[in-house]
Each structure stands twice: as structure tokens, then as C-alpha cells.
Design a protein around this motif. Structure first.
Motif, PDB file in Angstrom:
ATOM      1  N   PRO A 179       0.825  -1.211   0.000  1.00  7.47           N
ATOM      2  CA  PRO A 179       0.000   0.000   0.000  1.00  7.47           C
ATOM      3  C   PRO A 179       0.863   1.266   0.000  1.00  7.47           C
ATOM      4  N   ILE A 180       0.343   2.328  -0.628  1.00  8.78           N
ATOM      5  CA  ILE A 180       1.064   3.591  -0.763  1.00  8.78           C
ATOM      6  C   ILE A 180       0.407   4.641   0.126  1.00  8.78           C
ATOM      7  N   HIS A 181       1.227   5.366   0.885  1.00  6.76           N
ATOM      8  CA  HIS A 181       0.799   6.373   1.851  1.00  6.76           C
ATOM      9  C   HIS A 181       1.372   7.721   1.401  1.00  6.76           C
ATOM     10  N   LEU A 182       0.568   8.781   1.387  1.00  8.31           N
ATOM     11  CA  LEU A 182       1.056  10.102   0.996  1.00  8.31           C
ATOM     12  C   LEU A 182       1.102  11.039   2.190  1.00  8.31           C
ATOM     13  N   HIS A 183       2.251  11.702   2.339  1.00 10.20           N
ATOM     14  CA  HIS A 183       2.457  12.731   3.361  1.00 10.20           C
ATOM     15  C   HIS A 183       2.863  13.993   2.617  1.00 10.20           C
ATOM     16  N   THR A 184       2.013  15.033   2.656  1.00  9.77           N
ATOM     17  CA  THR A 184       2.337  16.258   1.941  1.00  9.77           C
ATOM     18  C   THR A 184       1.983  17.472   2.787  1.00  9.77           C
ATOM     19  N   HIS A 185       2.777  18.519   2.655  1.00  8.53           N
ATOM     20  CA  HIS A 185       2.568  19.753   3.414  1.00  8.53           C
ATOM     21  C   HIS A 185       1.833  20.783   2.558  1.00  8.53           C
ATOM     22  N   TYR A 186       1.127  21.695   3.249  1.00 11.34           N
ATOM     23  CA  TYR A 186       0.255  22.651   2.586  1.00 11.34           C
ATOM     24  C   TYR A 186       0.980  23.923   2.149  1.00 11.34           C
ATOM     25  N   THR A 187       2.259  24.014   2.442  1.00 14.38           N
ATOM     26  CA  THR A 187       2.997  25.265   2.317  1.00 14.38           C
ATOM     27  C   THR A 187       2.761  25.984   0.990  1.00 14.38           C
ATOM     28  N   SER A 188       2.851  25.271  -0.120  1.00 14.53           N
ATOM     29  CA  SER A 188       2.717  25.890  -1.440  1.00 14.53           C
ATOM     30  C   SER A 188       1.270  26.086  -1.856  1.00 14.53           C
ATOM     31  N   GLY A 189       0.318  25.518  -1.094  1.00 15.13           N
ATOM     32  CA  GLY A 189      -1.095  25.623  -1.441  1.00 15.13           C
ATOM     33  C   GLY A 189      -1.613  24.478  -2.296  1.00 15.13           C
ATOM     34  N   MET A 190      -0.751  23.503  -2.619  1.00 17.37           N
ATOM     35  CA  MET A 190      -1.160  22.430  -3.535  1.00 17.37           C
ATOM     36  C   MET A 190      -1.589  21.152  -2.836  1.00 17.37           C
ATOM     37  N   ALA A 191      -1.482  21.071  -1.525  1.00 21.70           N
ATOM     38  CA  ALA A 191      -1.587  19.785  -0.840  1.00 21.70           C
ATOM     39  C   ALA A 191      -2.940  19.094  -1.026  1.00 21.70           C
ATOM     40  N   SER A 192      -4.039  19.829  -0.872  1.00 23.05           N
ATOM     41  CA  SER A 192      -5.349  19.182  -1.012  1.00 23.05           C
ATOM     42  C   SER A 192      -5.576  18.711  -2.435  1.00 23.05           C
ATOM     43  N   MET A 193      -5.171  19.530  -3.420  1.00 20.80           N
ATOM     44  CA  MET A 193      -5.300  19.115  -4.818  1.00 20.80           C
ATOM     45  C   MET A 193      -4.424  17.897  -5.105  1.00 20.80           C
ATOM     46  N   ALA A 194      -3.198  17.934  -4.611  1.00 22.16           N
ATOM     47  CA  ALA A 194      -2.293  16.808  -4.833  1.00 22.16           C
ATOM     48  C   ALA A 194      -2.826  15.546  -4.166  1.00 22.16           C
ATOM     49  N   SER A 195      -3.419  15.694  -2.967  1.00 28.71           N
ATOM     50  CA  SER A 195      -3.973  14.539  -2.261  1.00 28.71           C
ATOM     51  C   SER A 195      -5.112  13.912  -3.061  1.00 28.71           C
ATOM     52  N   LEU A 196      -6.022  14.747  -3.575  1.00 31.35           N
ATOM     53  CA  LEU A 196      -7.144  14.222  -4.345  1.00 31.35           C
ATOM     54  C   LEU A 196      -6.664  13.534  -5.619  1.00 31.35           C
ATOM     55  N   MET A 197      -5.693  14.145  -6.304  1.00 33.63           N
ATOM     56  CA  MET A 197      -5.185  13.524  -7.535  1.00 33.63           C
ATOM     57  C   MET A 197      -4.436  12.233  -7.229  1.00 33.63           C
TER      58      MET A 197
END
Length: 651
Positions: free
Chosen positions: A240-258
Motif C-alpha cells: 500500500p502507498i501512503h502520501l504525506h504532503t505539506h500545505y505550504t505551497s497551497g497544492m496539498a489538497s489538490m495533490a492529495s485528491l489527484m
């Protein structure tokens, strides 16, 4: 306990075809028409909430105390998260250094309070929770005790993505019967590509990882890149693949959904009061976004309400540690400094009275990173690059002062640099020494038995011994304060304190007055004090509502203009003279003396190291400015020193 936790199942869906193009620095990504958004049957996204570790590390400089975690622990335990990240990263250091808490006691308390949810920690590979490589005996015992005290999931990464530095930790976690989540440190540079990340994922699966994490510590993962990266990983590995991303640049929610559309299995979020900014996507928002879709998390939004209210109040308590970098910071796309480091860097520059030079430092970071071969900026390389960039700016000359960690990086003591390094900078850092080619820890002798002779008498447990092995200086201070019953955390700003109990703890004695200088009137309020040290006590003074800290004598004397330090013969430490001659050695920045490397009457040459200063969690060697003889040493190990003080005199 184990059967109450939802199991992480390996995906059994048919592998998706790889995206037709591989991302490199020169390759254009395919666009939306090529998206395949049909989910696997019964796909459910598993959620890890990171508020108790990375959420407050990113936004509040890791200052949340255990007393503000335990009251909400039962509610967190009942949500149904796949795991809760509660330990590791900078929490270990901060507990000892600033909060005056035993990090092991925190872990045991959280384990007892949350028996039904996996507890997760961040482990920096061979660096554990410190800033250098530790010998294998320290690593093995640290992992064993972490597992015994309550950690179920070990997320293990290496700052350079050098798999050699992950191998021993992965094997030890498996030997303890715990869950391994090996991580890829995601970054963007001319030497990084999807092909490179996929190759690493295969190596980590071969090592035996149970799940695989894409660790986007700086928020650089763009939405379409997230989609294609996850699709490629799902086609290449079975775990299984797990994603950890920070919101700093403003892209995190979009990147998470994609990423979810690309086949992601697990996602990191943070409860909303500790989300956004340099932190992570908000838990409630992601849960709501996926409701009644094939990706539904199965979590009840109503369960978050009391948790949200609790952390909204808690965040106010730590207002003084808030990063100035809130909201979206698009400059991260250039500097690539991760969320936790950004807030800490702001706090550290404030300590140097140089916060106004943050932009210069952020501009310098990419130059230093390129010269070091494009390391991903995650602890400890983010600190190494960030601190070196700061020194380059504050000293007015690039590489005039080179930290011990920068030298060790070029020597290969952290692992292989991802790309070619600048030979001129490397030569300046290491001189004629040769970089090593082997796994860095192979050259380290066992440490645990060696340090026993230096352990303070009050360090009686194996956990104490490990704390001392990781952070000798701050652990010693902690043990001595614990022995005296004097474990006082750094004080909170009075405006952030709540209730009479906190006011009593800070010994508040408000004094307010106006001062007029050249026609300008300033409102001054002496609003609180900390613990007395060396006959001096820090007082917190607000000038026009800006908090400052000064170290003065008793509060009644503040208004009487007491001098900053006592002169020799009045019962205090003598005041060090300001540098005035070529042989007067001063530190390049305020810090703490870790070690004096010379003795009185020693002969030294220009450039010889004289002492080691710790500042911003990094050590810097202070060199001799001239050839000469040491005629006076005016500082001692453990002293806090400033840039306008002479520490050693040469003639």
C-alpha cells in the motif's frame, strides 16, 4: 488491543498501466484527458492524523506540551484513524530542550490514553531522532525501546534517499514485530525523476517494508505529478502507498485528491486548527470531500467536533511560537524549505535578531543546495543547508564559517549526495580529507557502553541512557534539573496564558508605563518572568505589543536601569570585552559553547578551530583569525555567548 485496530490490507486490485510518459526536468506531463479515475472495488482511503507531531511541529515550532494532548486523547482514540503520528521528528529534542519533559514518559502516557489506535513515529533512519548518524547498537536499542514503550508504526526515511541508511532500521523494526513504513523523500531537482523514485520504491519493497510513504515534506508535489507518481508506484510495487504532503505551497489538497484518483491507499492529514500553512491538509475537509464516494474514509464528521474545539483553544496558548509564514507561501517553490524547518528557521532567525533577513536566507538556500548536489530538504539536510545558508548571509561572506555538519556532509558521513557537488565548496569544507564510500554507520564504533562513564548519576534507566546518547548536552541539563526538582518549561507569553494557574506559574507582576523618546511615545509592559539562572532572571517585556525577552535583575530594579551584567567582583560573572583587536575571537552568531578546543598558551595558525558553537541545532567551528598564541580563554563549555563578546584572545 491489536484486533481493535483496522488492518492495513495490501491492495488486490489489478495493477494500473504505467503513465505513457516519465517525468524528468525536461519532459512535459500528460494532461487531464489521460486520467483514469475508476477506483478499485471497495476502495477506502485510510487516514493518519499528524496533529500530535508534525502538525504542531510545522506551525508551533513543536512546542505543544503533553498536558494539552492527554485531555483529548480518548476522543482521538475513538475516531477510527488508521494511525496517529505522535512521536519522533523534532518532538524528542524539543521535549528535553524546551518543554523539560521526558519524551519517553510522553510516549507511555499517550499509549495508555489511546489503546485502540496505532501510534506512529517518524524515524530518520540511521539518524534516529537526532542530527547525525548513530552507531548500530544505539539504533537497535532505540527502536526496541520505542516499540516496547508504545510505537506500532515506524515511518523510516533517509534525508538523501540512500537506502543503505534505511536497511538496519527496517530490519530491527521487523525483528520487534512492528509495522515498517519506509519513505521516499520527495523533491524536485535536475537529478530527481519519477523513474528514480520508482527504482527506490522497488528497493524498499525488497527490504521488507509493509507500506510505502511518499514524503513530500516541502509541499512541492504538484497535482498531476501526484497522479502520475502514484500510478507508476502502484504498477511497480504491491505494498500500500501512503502520501504525506505539506500545505505550504497551497497544492496539498489538490495533490492529495489527484493521488487518490491515481490509486493512493493512505493519506496524512491534520485536524483543522493545526492544518494549512506549513502543516497539512485538514482532516475534516478531506473526510467530507470523500464522503459517499468510492473513496469514503468511513470516518464520522461529528466525531471531529470536540477535537477541533480543543485544538483551536490549544493553538492560542502557543501563539508566541506561531510561524510568521502562515497561509500559502509560494516562495517555497523556489527555496524548497519544508514546513517544520520554515517555522523553526523563522524562530531561530528571531533569536539572532535577524528575522528581517529571512528573504536573503531563502534566496541563498537554493544556491547552497545546488552546491551540495541537490539533497532533499528534510531533517537533517534541511537544517544543514538552511543553517549554512543562514551563516553565509549573516557573516557577510559565503562559507566564511562552515558548520561541522556541512563538513561531514561533504565527507559522505550522511550518505551519498544525490547529484554532483561543487568541488570548490567541498575543498573549502574538507580540505585534503577524502570522502568515504561505504555506509556511514559502518565506520562507527558501538557507543552505548562508551557513554556510560559520562552518564550523570541520575540517569538510571536505559531510556535515559538513550536520551543521553542522542543529545548529551541537553539531556545532561535535563537530568540535573530533574534531580533538583526544577524542571521548568520555557514560559509562555502572558497574552497566551489562560487562567490564574498559568499566571501563578509565570510569577506575573505586570508593570505598565509610557516612554517618550524624541517625540515618539512607546507603551511598555513588563508582563512576566521565567526561572532565575546564574543570579539573573528573564523578563518578558512588550513594547507597543511586541514581545521581547531581556535578562535582568529583580523586577523592582528594571525601571532603575540595572546594567546588563555584573562586573567582576560583585558576585556575578565578569562581562566579556567587545572584540577590538585582530586576535579577539568572537562567535559568528549567538549560541552556546559546546567545546573549547585549545588551551591557554597554545600556538595556533590562521583557520585552526578554537571552539565549537551550537546555534540553530547545528555546530559551527570558530576558527583562529590570525597566527598566534592563546593568551586568554574567556568562555567555558556550556556558556551562552553573543556576537559582540570576545571568547578567546590571541597574540
Amino acid at each position: 488491543m491489536a484486533n481493535k485496530r483496522p488492518a492495513a490490507k495490501k491492495t488486490t486490485s489489478k495493477k494500473r498501466a504505467a503513465a505513457p510518459l516519465v517525468k524528468t526536468s525536461k519532459t512535459k506531463q500528460p494532461g487531464p484527458p489521460e486520467l483514469a479515475i475508476e477506483p478499485a472495488a471497495g476502495k477506502r482511503i485510510l487516514i493518519t492524523d499528524v496533529a500530535l507531531r508534525d502538525g504542531h511541529q510545522s506551525l508551533l515550532a513543536t512546542r505543544m506540551r503533553t498536558e494539552d494532548m492527554l485531555p483529548i486523547a480518548q476522543k482521538l482514540d475513538a475516531v477510527g484513524y488508521w494511525s496517529l503520528e505522535v512521536w519522533g521528528g523534532a518532538t524528542f529534542d524539543t521535549c528535553l530542550r524546551f518543554l523539560k519533559e521526558d519524551p519517553w514518559e510522553r510516549l507511555r502516557a499517550l499509549r495508555a490514553a489511546m489503546p485502540n489506535t496505532r501510534l506512529q513515529m517518524l524515524l530518520r533512519g540511521q539518524n534516529l531522532v537526532g542530527y547525525r548518524h548513530y552507531a548500530d547498537d544505539v539504533l537497535e536499542k532505540f527502536i526496541e525501546r520505542s516499540a516496547a514503550n508504545g510505537i506500532d508504526v515506524f515511518r523510516i526515511f533517509d534525508a538523501l534517499n540512500d537506502v543503505r541508511n534505511l536497511d538496519r532500521a527496517v530490519r530491527e523494526v521487523k525483528a520487534c514485530g512492528k509495522h515498517v513504513e519506509a519513505a521516499i523523500s520527495y523533491t524536485v531537482s535536475p537529478v530527481h525523476s519519477i523513474d528514480r523514485f520508482v527504482d527506490m520504491a522497488k528497493q524498499l519493497e525488497d527490504l521488507g517494508t509493509d507500506t510505502l510513504c511518499v514524503k513530500d515534506m516541502a509541499g512541492l508535489l504538484a497535482p498531476l505529478d501526484a497522479y502520475h507518481l502514484i500510478r507508476r508506484l502502484k504498477a511497480a510495487v504491491k505494498v500500500p502507498i501512503h502520501l504525506h504532503t505539506h500545505y505550504t505551497s497551497g497544492m496539498a489538497s489538490m495533490a492529495s485528491l489527484m493521488a487518490i484518483l491515481g490509486g493512493l491507499d493512505m493519506l496524512d492529514t491534520s485536524i483543522s486548527p493545526l492544518a494549512g500553512g506549513t502543516s497539512h491538509p485538514p482532516t475534516e475537509t478531506l473526510v467530507a470531500s470523500l464522503r459517499e464516494t468510492p473513496y469514503d474514509t468511513g470516518l464520522d464528521l461529528r466525531a471531529f467536533q470536540p477535537i477541533t474545539e480543543h485544538f483551536r483553544d490549544v493553538r492560542r496558548k502557543y501563539r508566541q511560537f506561531e510561524s510568521d509564514f502562515t497561509g500559502v507561501d509560494a516562495e517555497i517553490l523556489t527555496s524548497q524549505i519544508p514546513g517544520g524547518m520554515l517555522s523553526n528557521l523563522a524562530a531561530q532567525l528571531t533569536e539572532q535578531n535577524a528575522l528581517d533577513r529571512m528573504k536573503e536566507v531563502l534566496d541563498e538556500v537554493p544556491r547552497v543546495r545546488k552546491e551540495m548536489g541537490y539533497p532533499p530538504l528534510v531533517t537533517p539536510t534541511s537544517q544543514i543547508v538552511g543553517t549554512q545558508a543562514t551563516l553565509n548571509v549573516l557573516t557577510g561572506e559565503r562559507y566564511k564559517v562552515i558548520t561541522t555538519e556541512t563538513k561531514n556532509y561533504f565527507l559522505g558521513l550522511y550518505g551519498r549526495a544525490p547529484g554532483p557537488v561543487d568541488n570548490d565548496v567541498m575543498s573549502r569544507a574538507i580540505g585534503s580529507e577524502e570522502p568515504i564510500k561505504t555506509r556511514p554507520a559502518d565506520r562507527l564504533e558501538p557507543e552505548l557502553d562508551t557513554i556510560k562513564k559520562d552518564l550523570p548519576p541520575s540517569a538510571t534507566t536505559l531510556e535515559d541512557q538513550l536520551s543521553f546518547a542522542l543529545f548529551p548536552a541537553i539531556a545532561r541539563d535535563f537530568f540535573e534539573a530533574r534531580e533538583k526538582g526544577d524542571l521548568m518549561p520555557e514560559p509562555l507569553a502572558p497574552s497566551a496564558a489562560r487562567g490564574p494557574a498559568v499566571a501563578h506559574e509565570l510569577h506575573l507582576a505586570p508593570v505598565e508605563f509610557n516612554v517618550t523618546v524624541h517625540g515618539e511615545t512607546y507603551h511598555v509592559k513588563v508582563s512576566g518572568s521565567g526561572r532565575k539562572t546564574d543570579g539573573r532572571k528573564p523578563y518578558y517585556i512588550r513594547v507597543n505589543d511586541k514581545l521581547e525577552e531581556v535578562s535582568l535583575e529583580p523586577i523592582q530594579e528594571v525601571l532603575a536601569g540595572v546594567p546588563e551584567a555584573k562586573e567582576s567582583g560583585t558576585g556575578g560573572k565578569p562581562k566579556r570585552p567587545k572584540p577590538s583587536k585582530p586576535g579577539d575571537v568572537a562567535p559568528p552568531m549567538p549560541g552556546r559553547v559546546v567545546k573549547i578546543l585549545v588551551a591557554k598558551d597554545a600556538r595556533v595558525k590562521t583557520g585552526d578551530p578554537l571552539l565549537i558553537i551550537e546555534a540553530m541545532k547545528m555546530e559551527s567551528r570558530v576558527p583562529a583569525p590570525i597566527d598566534g598564541t592563546v593568551v586568554a580563554i574567556l568562555a567555558a563549555e556550556g556558556d551562552n555567548v553573543k556576537t559582540d563578546e570576545t571568547l578567546i584572545q590571541l597574540e
